[in-house]
Design a protein around this motif. Structure first.
Motif, PDB file in Angstrom:
ATOM      1  N   GLN A 203       0.840  -1.213   0.000  1.00 19.19           N
ATOM      2  CA  GLN A 203       0.000   0.000   0.000  1.00 19.19           C
ATOM      3  C   GLN A 203       0.873   1.261   0.000  1.00 19.19           C
ATOM      4  O   GLN A 203       0.529   2.253  -0.661  1.00 19.19           O
ATOM      5  CB  GLN A 203      -0.905   0.038   1.248  1.00 19.19           C
ATOM      6  N   ASP A 204       1.977   1.209   0.732  1.00 22.74           N
ATOM      7  CA  ASP A 204       2.875   2.364   0.765  1.00 22.74           C
ATOM      8  C   ASP A 204       3.428   2.647  -0.641  1.00 22.74           C
ATOM      9  O   ASP A 204       3.472   3.790  -1.087  1.00 22.74           O
ATOM     10  CB  ASP A 204       4.050   2.114   1.728  1.00 22.74           C
ATOM     11  N   ILE A 205       3.854   1.583  -1.300  1.00 22.04           N
ATOM     12  CA  ILE A 205       4.426   1.743  -2.641  1.00 22.04           C
ATOM     13  C   ILE A 205       3.356   2.266  -3.600  1.00 22.04           C
ATOM     14  O   ILE A 205       3.614   3.180  -4.414  1.00 22.04           O
ATOM     15  CB  ILE A 205       4.988   0.386  -3.155  1.00 22.04           C
ATOM     16  N   GLU A 206       2.159   1.729  -3.496  1.00 23.58           N
ATOM     17  CA  GLU A 206       1.072   2.200  -4.370  1.00 23.58           C
ATOM     18  C   GLU A 206       0.785   3.676  -4.131  1.00 23.58           C
ATOM     19  O   GLU A 206       0.559   4.445  -5.056  1.00 23.58           O
ATOM     20  CB  GLU A 206      -0.202   1.377  -4.122  1.00 23.58           C
ATOM     21  N   TYR A 207       0.803   4.049  -2.863  1.00 25.70           N
ATOM     22  CA  TYR A 207       0.546   5.457  -2.571  1.00 25.70           C
ATOM     23  C   TYR A 207       1.648   6.339  -3.165  1.00 25.70           C
ATOM     24  O   TYR A 207       1.361   7.347  -3.823  1.00 25.70           O
ATOM     25  CB  TYR A 207       0.439   5.692  -1.056  1.00 25.70           C
ATOM     26  N   LEU A 208       2.898   5.956  -2.947  1.00 31.74           N
ATOM     27  CA  LEU A 208       3.998   6.768  -3.477  1.00 31.74           C
ATOM     28  C   LEU A 208       3.926   6.839  -4.997  1.00 31.74           C
ATOM     29  O   LEU A 208       4.177   7.891  -5.607  1.00 31.74           O
ATOM     30  CB  LEU A 208       5.349   6.206  -3.022  1.00 31.74           C
ATOM     31  N   ASP A 209       3.568   5.731  -5.610  1.00 34.94           N
ATOM     32  CA  ASP A 209       3.422   5.699  -7.074  1.00 34.94           C
ATOM     33  C   ASP A 209       2.356   6.703  -7.529  1.00 34.94           C
ATOM     34  O   ASP A 209       2.508   7.383  -8.545  1.00 34.94           O
ATOM     35  CB  ASP A 209       3.037   4.266  -7.498  1.00 34.94           C
ATOM     36  N   SER A 210       1.306   6.824  -6.710  1.00 32.29           N
ATOM     37  CA  SER A 210       0.192   7.705  -7.097  1.00 32.29           C
ATOM     38  C   SER A 210       0.585   9.180  -7.098  1.00 32.29           C
ATOM     39  O   SER A 210      -0.142  10.021  -7.629  1.00 32.29           O
ATOM     40  CB  SER A 210      -0.993   7.499  -6.141  1.00 32.29           C
ATOM     41  N   LEU A 211       1.733   9.489  -6.486  1.00 31.13           N
ATOM     42  CA  LEU A 211       2.170  10.894  -6.453  1.00 31.13           C
ATOM     43  C   LEU A 211       2.844  11.324  -7.759  1.00 31.13           C
ATOM     44  O   LEU A 211       3.096  12.506  -7.971  1.00 31.13           O
ATOM     45  CB  LEU A 211       3.142  11.114  -5.280  1.00 31.13           C
ATOM     46  N   HIS A 212       3.175  10.340  -8.627  1.00 25.13           N
ATOM     47  CA  HIS A 212       3.766  10.608  -9.948  1.00 25.13           C
ATOM     48  C   HIS A 212       5.085  11.369  -9.872  1.00 25.13           C
ATOM     49  O   HIS A 212       5.373  12.205 -10.734  1.00 25.13           O
ATOM     50  CB  HIS A 212       2.776  11.373 -10.835  1.00 25.13           C
ATOM     51  N   ILE A 213       5.859  11.136  -8.836  1.00 25.32           N
ATOM     52  CA  ILE A 213       7.192  11.751  -8.804  1.00 25.32           C
ATOM     53  C   ILE A 213       8.295  10.710  -8.604  1.00 25.32           C
ATOM     54  O   ILE A 213       9.462  11.048  -8.633  1.00 25.32           O
ATOM     55  CB  ILE A 213       7.319  12.828  -7.695  1.00 25.32           C
ATOM     56  N   PHE A 214       7.920   9.459  -8.444  1.00 26.27           N
ATOM     57  CA  PHE A 214       8.929   8.434  -8.195  1.00 26.27           C
ATOM     58  C   PHE A 214       8.979   7.430  -9.346  1.00 26.27           C
ATOM     59  O   PHE A 214       7.937   7.010  -9.860  1.00 26.27           O
ATOM     60  CB  PHE A 214       8.644   7.715  -6.873  1.00 26.27           C
ATOM     61  N   SER A 215      10.190   7.060  -9.708  1.00 24.92           N
ATOM     62  CA  SER A 215      10.368   6.124 -10.823  1.00 24.92           C
ATOM     63  C   SER A 215      10.078   4.699 -10.369  1.00 24.92           C
ATOM     64  O   SER A 215      10.176   4.371  -9.180  1.00 24.92           O
ATOM     65  CB  SER A 215      11.810   6.202 -11.326  1.00 24.92           C
ATOM     66  N   LYS A 216       9.769   3.856 -11.366  1.00 21.67           N
ATOM     67  CA  LYS A 216       9.503   2.460 -11.044  1.00 21.67           C
ATOM     68  C   LYS A 216      10.731   1.809 -10.396  1.00 21.67           C
ATOM     69  O   LYS A 216      10.607   1.061  -9.429  1.00 21.67           O
ATOM     70  CB  LYS A 216       9.100   1.709 -12.322  1.00 21.67           C
ATOM     71  N   ASN A 217      11.911   2.118 -10.924  1.00 18.66           N
ATOM     72  CA  ASN A 217      13.138   1.552 -10.350  1.00 18.66           C
ATOM     73  C   ASN A 217      13.290   1.893  -8.880  1.00 18.66           C
ATOM     74  O   ASN A 217      13.639   1.049  -8.057  1.00 18.66           O
ATOM     75  CB  ASN A 217      14.375   2.109 -11.082  1.00 18.66           C
TER      76      ASN A 217
END
Lengths: 484, 484
Positions: A67-81
């Motif tokens: 859930q943490d990773i999904e949330y951070l992903d939702s911010l659109h500032i962090f790369s998949k790597n």
């Protein structure tokens, strides 16, 4: 309330910087950060370290859930790597810290983190949050207890604390600082500290009359029978009704051990003296008079000076929020960066304010005691690896005013190192003592301070000195900076 | 941090009183308790209600786990019968509350609990803890935002908050009060509020030079590129290096949208004006100048008055701790007890301080608006069931100085009831809005206050009046008490 792990309890910039270091691996060096504070709370002469047990728990549990990773992903500032890296993240560095309950002074590293800069940044915010809060409340509690000159102080502030954690960990810290217990049941459960309490005005008001309310309470809790006497009229109704109940208990051969009254309003000096006389005259000289109502160390000190006949104190709002100084002000600063050869290169943060200039390098703290009194003479911040021979004289000088020098003669002092290893390569190597044991340790720590440092007005400030070697490095770095 | 349900987040005396009512069932009547506060924080003219969502969650989750019962048993003050009762405990009462984001005034019931006295006592401490904390921070945030006159305020205080919850729920409350976002990532995740942040001094210090640090950051985050310019020398190094990076971005045709600098030390009035000129001269008139460093509403107001060229503000310690007034002071008082006929008998708590005398009975609050301006004229506390015809004149009078009267003519005012049902017979009947929707509602609420009430020095105090019927009951009870 809403979560189990605190990994995202961090400022967003820690994560944006982390990603920066992740993408620029050449920058992701091993570094040293120091957490320290600059000014003693409430204008005092010392502080008390607290919060390490929760810091350790936070570091142990540090991981990014799905859930943490999904949330951070939702911010659109962090790369998949980077998010993939976070998904497998585990703290792998070293942490050193001053044990809880230890007396501390400004500019000393209370927590030292040695880790890759990515990891060291991530943990900054939570470390400061935890240590700042609990050290603040432990310090405030020690001040309140000092004012009470050996009387018991109960922590009563949960309803006024800044949220549930502030109540729970604030009460924990208050006990470390010297409180004999707390009204907070959850704190009691979590940390095995004494919980206490009596009844509220509403208990009295819900009965047809005050006597019946007291009598009912006394019948139920004869061995912890502290009656709140100010619901209607303290002197005309409350204390006479309490005495009537004590007389009936006495007549019924119920042992009166822990019994008495609580004053929660009015002129506590006047009322307590009147109450003492009424209780004594009725044959209850051992009845406790406890008091509450917006107390703090200053009010308790003046009540004591006025001869108030109070021997037990409940302290709420002003303690649990450290009302006159509600932030500890701890900071977390870069002290060194490892070079390619594996050597720590000291770093310094400049400021126009001399006291805000940081101490560079990989440091530790020695506490210097006067051998004949056991009292603290000074603290000495030095570089890790420096050794001092206690059989030789020790020269101390004030880093802010280096012409002020003191030479301790050989054999007249002892030294104790304050920082302990807590994590090594990400593994915890420290076991937190129980809170009541930390409290005992803290009491012995407070005995190493002179009263002149514990007083509230113009306390004597204990010197925190730098070793010659550390001082020279600091001056050299300052010179280099000003040449730029 | 260490637990999932907060049932034991209560003062021990709530449980000892509960057992008292359990064993004396004739005393366990249905009662009404009001939570209210007495003085606006920070000497202001109003407060903002917040925390209801967490209060609801707490009530919903209220239950004594096996571990809780074991712990209470270990205290040796609770009977097996009572512990058996607790093991099956569920809140079964009614709760009414003012919605989050609503403007509130002293002595108004913000939360009204109607339940058996056992249940009503148990929930006292947590209700006060939650409502006191979040209402305090929401109010402080509204003040800070008011000073900024429409500039965005970011909440930056996690590291100085009084524990994790104070950071998380404090940031939530700060957004309700008007902040545009927070640095606190966990708050962002839990409550879907904007999270923001840039980089720290350590980012700059970890690079060989300031320009490289800026450039690296700008390459990574071109659309949120706020550069911290005070690590070495703001005017000689920081701003020139930032301009160089902006020029390179411009030359590389990277769209400059949300970009600028952050000042975190020094004379913010002077430096911001200098910075504005340097950025304008370089062709970057839309570059944002943001500022942080121990700001609060008073500093922002004076910086604005000095013409500081700052349009974005990061506020930490002083907001997240409400430093000049770190406790809200909400209390929870018995207002009525139901008799055998099912009628509520009003109860009053006396005090030598007139303002501390409680308002008795089963009450609600009507807000009285001036029809032509939409601004708040006064609040009217009355008994549940009283009706007011807006087509008739309304007579208002100050309960503390009842000779002060105002007559509102028919049709010149409108009324709105503030208390909403939240629990009915233990079942939740209220759905909390999303935090950003509460924030919007709060903005519209703030529009119903005149600037004279929002100012910091000598704010106009909005009248909180009692209906004639409630006033008469109060006077009658006071007369009865003084006759005793």
């Amino acid at each position: 309330m809403d979560r189990q792990n605190l990994t995202l309890l961090t400022d967003l910039y820690e994560l944006t910087m982390m990603q920066g270091y992740f993408e620029h691996k050449e920058q992701n060096e091993t570094v040293i950060f120091d957490a320290f504070y600059r000014t003693n709370p409430c204008g005092g002469g010392y502080a008390i370290a607290a919060g390490l047990e929760q810091l350790i728990k936070y570091i142990k549990e540090l991981h990014f859930s799905k859930q943490d990773i999904e949330y951070l992903d939702s911010l659109h500032i962090f790369s998949k790597n980077f998010l993939d890296y976070l998904a497998g993240f585990k703290f792998s560095g070293d942490i050193y810290a001053v044990p809880e309950g230890t007396i501390i002074f400004p500019r000393e590293p209370l927590v030292k983190v040695i880790a890759s800069i990515m990891e060291a940044q991530l943990v900054e915010t939570a470390i400061l949050n935890i240590i700042n809060h609990q050290s603040l409340i432990a310090t405030k509690a020690a001040r309140v207890c000092y004012a009470a000159k050996g009387d018991g102080i109960m922590e009563f502030g949960l309803r006024r604390a800044q949220g549930p954690d502030a109540g729970i960990y604030g009460a924990r810290a208050a006990v470390i600082g010297g409180c004999i217990g707390t009204s907070n049941v959850l704190c009691g459960q979590l940390f095995d500290v004494p919980v206490k309490g009596t009844h509220a005005h509403s208990w009295i008001m819900s009965f047809p009359d005050e006597y019946t309310a007291f009598k009912t309470y006394a019948d139920m809790y004869p061995s912890a029978c502290i009656l709140l006497v100010d619901t209607y009229d303290t002197l005309k109704s409350g204390i006479p009704n309490a005495i009537r109940v004590f007389q009936e208990m006495h007549a019924a051969k119920i042992p009166l051990t822990n019994y008495g009254i609580r004053l929660d309003s009015g002129d506590l000096a006047y009322l307590s003296k009147k109450a003492r006389k009424m209780l004594d005259d009725a044959g209850f000289p051992d009845a406790v008079i406890s008091a509450s109502n917006d107390l703090d160390e200053y009010l308790i000190e003046t009540l004591k000076a006025q001869g108030a006949a109070i021997s037990s104190w409940g302290v709420g709002t002003n303690l649990i929020t450290a009302k006159d100084n509600p932030a500890f002000g701890g900071v977390y600063k870069l002290a060194a960066i490892m070079n390619e050869k594996g050597e720590f290169i000291p770093k310094i943060k400049l400021s126009e304010n001399t006291e805000k200039v940081t101490n560079p390098g990989n440091k530790t703290i020695y506490r210097v005691y006067e051998k004949n009194t056991g009292k603290i003479k000074a603290d000495l911040i030095c570089l890790v690896g420096e050794t001092f021979n206690q059989e030789e004289p020790l020269l101390l000088f004030d880093p802010l005013e280096p012409w002020k020098k003191t030479k301790l003669s050989a054999g007249s002092y002892t030294l104790r190192e304050l920082l302990k290893p807590v994590f090594q390569n990400g593994e915890c190597c420290y076991e937190s003592p129980k809170v009541m044991d930390i409290r005992s340790y803290c009491q012995s720590e407070l005995d190493t301070l002179w009263d002149e440092t514990k007083r509230f007005v113009n306390p004597h400030q204990v010197y925190v000195d730098l070793s010659k070697k550390l001082y020279d490095i600091k001056i050299q770095l300052l010179d280099q900076m000003s040449e730029k």
